[in-house]
Design a protein around this motif. Structure first.
Motif, PDB file in Angstrom:
ATOM      1  N   UNK A 210       0.808  -1.230   0.000  1.00 41.22           N
ATOM      2  CA  UNK A 210       0.000   0.000   0.000  1.00 41.22           C
ATOM      3  C   UNK A 210       0.835   1.270   0.000  1.00 41.22           C
ATOM      4  N   UNK A 211       2.098   1.179   0.423  1.00 41.69           N
ATOM      5  CA  UNK A 211       2.916   2.380   0.570  1.00 41.69           C
ATOM      6  C   UNK A 211       2.550   3.203   1.786  1.00 41.69           C
ATOM      7  N   UNK A 212       1.795   2.614   2.706  1.00 43.01           N
ATOM      8  CA  UNK A 212       1.384   3.296   3.930  1.00 43.01           C
ATOM      9  C   UNK A 212       2.007   2.599   5.141  1.00 43.01           C
ATOM     10  N   UNK A 213       2.287   3.381   6.184  1.00 43.41           N
ATOM     11  CA  UNK A 213       2.858   2.826   7.399  1.00 43.41           C
ATOM     12  C   UNK A 213       1.784   2.660   8.471  1.00 43.41           C
ATOM     13  N   UNK A 214       1.971   1.665   9.330  1.00 43.20           N
ATOM     14  CA  UNK A 214       1.051   1.435  10.442  1.00 43.20           C
ATOM     15  C   UNK A 214       1.334   2.466  11.532  1.00 43.20           C
ATOM     16  N   UNK A 215       0.298   3.185  11.939  1.00 37.97           N
ATOM     17  CA  UNK A 215       0.469   4.233  12.948  1.00 37.97           C
ATOM     18  C   UNK A 215      -0.044   3.835  14.318  1.00 37.97           C
ATOM     19  N   UNK A 216      -1.172   3.143  14.397  1.00 36.60           N
ATOM     20  CA  UNK A 216      -1.696   2.713  15.694  1.00 36.60           C
ATOM     21  C   UNK A 216      -2.436   1.403  15.513  1.00 36.60           C
ATOM     22  N   UNK A 217      -2.579   0.667  16.605  1.00 41.19           N
ATOM     23  CA  UNK A 217      -3.189  -0.649  16.506  1.00 41.19           C
ATOM     24  C   UNK A 217      -3.876  -1.056  17.801  1.00 41.19           C
ATOM     25  N   UNK A 218      -4.724  -2.053  17.660  1.00 43.62           N
ATOM     26  CA  UNK A 218      -5.415  -2.684  18.785  1.00 43.62           C
ATOM     27  C   UNK A 218      -5.319  -4.190  18.587  1.00 43.62           C
ATOM     28  N   UNK A 219      -4.884  -4.915  19.630  1.00 45.68           N
ATOM     29  CA  UNK A 219      -4.618  -6.343  19.473  1.00 45.68           C
ATOM     30  C   UNK A 219      -5.376  -7.180  20.499  1.00 45.68           C
ATOM     31  N   UNK A 220      -5.879  -8.318  20.032  1.00 47.58           N
ATOM     32  CA  UNK A 220      -6.443  -9.340  20.907  1.00 47.58           C
ATOM     33  C   UNK A 220      -5.547 -10.561  20.771  1.00 47.58           C
TER      34      UNK A 220
END
Length: 385
Positions: A210-220
């Motif tokens: 995608x050419x996009x970076x991951x900025x924030x996340x939520x994990x289970x």
């Protein structure tokens, strides 16, 4: 053009990853295998190196001996691959970068975010390449997928769905197998097991395409096998720098799944789907039209895809050839530096130290969020915030 030389640390006899690197590095004839410290047992490493054709004086007992031996040679190796246990990656990579060598490091690049930032800075300060082996980004149709997204074939990206789920650690009776046990032991694996082992490949693939970076996340995260301290299954939601929403599932207890790396990208005007176990086909659905199957090797693909394809259409290309594309990229990057020219843009796709750093930040973010029952956390390393 002078042939480049290559050395390897780790990847000795019986190694899972060593043969793939040796096949990949040698496939296009751009690197000659000239030096190695292949085993943590010095005598075994020297013997295996000689069996693979290394000269006696360049088949080393350990990585420190190799560093001392190679940096004083006029014909020192151009590139060093680090394929040792995870906890040693930082120390070895740092030493060889500071010793003036280009490095390709297996993932994870480091065990902490601070170490990752240090490697990024050392690579910049020394002017030496530090690449990270997210080898699945070397597949021809993954690169074509990236090119299609970049040229706007499916419009603005809305949702990315990535999976890397297998069932090879699903047997609770196998919990004491030393080849399995270490992966779920914080003392050896760090803060994460399955996400750090497989999930970061899927997350890197999402960013790469995608050419996009991951900025924030939520994990289970869960440990489906109760004796494990670290997770063997994780579901991660994330948001990306260009506005895309991401969903990622990774598991080692998904019985019936063999490898399970897949990527789907959904945009405003179309969708794409690729699976590593069927790498010769990329599925493309333009909005309001029929499903199209893009075949690896067919006419009219992107320069990035054409450069990463070697055999005729209809014949499979597998993981070692994907690894070979990373080495082919690095060969072009190193030769361009030696010749004082701009490298081929279609080759400028190898994963960087920055990618390794972002992955390690995501590992810690997933561990933090999982413990906090899915709390949204910043997934960026401090130096990129």
């Amino acid at each position: 053009m002078t042939k480049l030389t290559w050395g390897m640390i780790g990847g000795g006899e019986g190694s899972q990853i060593g043969p793939a690197h040796r096949l990949g590095a040698g496939l296009d004839g751009e690197f000659s295998f000239m030096a190695g410290a292949l085993d943590h047992r010095p005598d075994a490493g020297r013997a295996y190196g000689r069996a693979l054709g290394l000269d006696v004086d360049r088949s080393y007992g350990d990585w420190r001996e190799m560093l001392d031996g190679e940096r004083t040679r006029d014909d020192r190796v151009d590139l060093v691959t680090v394929a040792t246990p995870n906890a040693t990656h930082f120390e070895i990579t740092k030493a060889f970068l500071e010793g003036g060598f280009h490095v390709l490091c297996e993932k994870p690049m480091t065990m902490t975010v601070a170490e990752g930032e240090e490697i990024v800075n050392i690579s910049k300060e020394t002017g030496k390449i530090c690449a990270v082996n997210y080898g699945y980004s070397g597949y021809s149709l993954v690169r074509h997928m990236k090119a299609m997204v970049a040229r706007g074939d499916i419009g603005k990206i809305r949702v990315v769905v990535a999976e890397f789920a297998h069932g090879h650690h699903a047997d609770a009776a196998d919990a004491d197998n030393p080849r399995v046990r270490w992966r779920y032991d914080p003392a050896q694996a760090g803060v994460s097991a399955q996400f750090a082992d497989c999930g970061i490949h899927a997350m890197h693939m999402a960013s790469f395409v995608t050419g996009q970076e991951v900025e924030r996340l939520s994990a289970d995260t869960i440990s489906a096998i109760g004796s494990r301290v670290l997770e063997d299954d994780a579901m991660v939601n994330f948001r990306m720098s260009g506005g895309a929403a991401g969903r990622l599932w990774t598991s080692s207890v998904a019985i019936g799944r063999q490898h399970g790396l897949t990527l789907q990208v959904f945009g405003e005007t179309g969708g794409l789907r690729w699976a590593q176990e069927q790498p010769n086909q990329l599925y493309y659905m333009p909005l309001g039209q029929r499903l199209q199957v893009i075949e690896r090797g067919e006419a009219g693909l992107s320069p990035e895809a054409d450069r990463a394809s070697r055999v005729t259409i209809g014949h499979s290309e597998g993981m070692p050839l994907a690894f070979a594309n990373i080495y082919k990229d690095l060969a072009e990057a190193i030769q361009a530096r030696k010749e004082g020219r701009t490298m081929d843009p279609a080759a400028n796709l190898y994963p960087r130290a920055e990618d390794g750093l972002r992955s390690m930040a995501a590992v810690f973010a997933v561990a933090e969020s999982g413990k906090a029952e899915g709390k949204w956390v910043d997934a960026r390393p401090p130096m990129f915030r």
